[in-house]
Design an enzyme around this catalytic site. Structure first.
Site: not given
Length: 274
Positions: A2-3, A93, A112
């Site tokens: 995500p930016e 997750h 992650r």
């Protein structure tokens, strides 16, 4: 990853979903996400009973303003927040769950486990890392030509690496740097010390234009990214070079190439970006 546009889209969505709601309890399943010197239990106890008042953003950081504290969160590679009823099972997750008093949960999911959460007394969040390490955004008043020249023209680094440096300019990641440099007609391997003033002006304008357009479209859905309501962004449908290797350049018709710059996959038109 995500930016800025994706994080801004998440901010706007979460503002609709959690502002005015109160934290009843917190479950932390992966303690390394919590970056709080007093420990995870203190983090939980301090936030219990506080109500979400507003949600801000600085660069790629989300800022959750509560009654007296600010929760500062970075999504990193694949982090995402969602709001679900507490009767809906969470997956493996989901690493942090904020139980809300209305029977909903604000969940942080991160495949992650690279994301982070910091906690500050409101008013102190900008006095210490991580936010003190965040540079101005391309549309900030502080992002002047003089500032940009000082950061770029005294550097021997490649311009792509400079633009990816969040201490120089916040919010640009791999996707939007490629798009910015293409629009500005600048090769990503150009050294900062070789950049001329007008090229930097073009980069400034292209960066701001690209990010604002992407925000309007809800960001780009690349790989696994979706926003806080499970919806995809649509800006990827108008990406000019990123992910377009092998297709015709929209300017000259020559083939878009993919190269490596600083270890990052980089998309360019070698004719338009000499």
């Amino acid at each position: 990853m995500p930016e800025l546009p994706e994080v801004e889209t998440a901010r706007r969505t979460l503002e609709q979903l959690v502002v005015g709601k109160t934290i009843e309890d917190i479950t932390v399943r992966w303690h390394k996400i919590i970056k709080f010197d007093e420990g995870v239990e203190s983090f939980i106890n301090r936030l219990k009973g506080q109500t979400f008042r507003s949600i801000g953003r600085k660069g790629k950081f989300l800022l959750f303003y509560l009654d007296g504290d600010v929760l500062v969160s970075h999504l990193r590679m694949e982090g995402k927040f969602s709001v679900k009823p507490d009767t809906e099972p969470s997956d493996k997750h989901t690493h942090v769950i904020f139980q809300l008093t209305n029977g909903e949960q604000l969940r942080y999911n991160d495949v992650r486990k690279f994301g982070t959460m910091h906690l500050f007394t409101e008013g102190q969040e900008n006095d210490t890392p991580p936010l003190t390490l965040v540079g101005p955004e391309p549309f900030d008043e502080a992002f002047t030509l003089d500032y940009f020249k000082d950061k770029v023209q005294r550097s021997s680094r490649m311009i792509k690496n400079i633009l990816l440096d969040q201490t120089v300019v916040a919010g640009l990641g791999n996707i939007y740097v490629d798009e910015t440099l293409f629009k500005a007609g600048v090769h990503p391997e150009r050294r900062g010390s070789s950049m001329e003033d007008m090229e930097l002006v073009r980069i400034q304008q292209a960066a701001a234009e690209t990010l604002l357009e992407a925000v309007e479209k809800g960001g780009s859905t690349i790989r696994s990214y979706v926003n806080s309501q499970g919806k995809i962004g649509t800006f990827q449908q108008q990406l000019l070079v990123y992910g377009q290797n092998g297709t015709p350049c929209p300017n000259c018709g020559r083939e878009i190439s993919k190269i490596k710059v600083g270890g990052r996959g980089t998309h360019i038109c070698t004719f338009c970006q000499k």
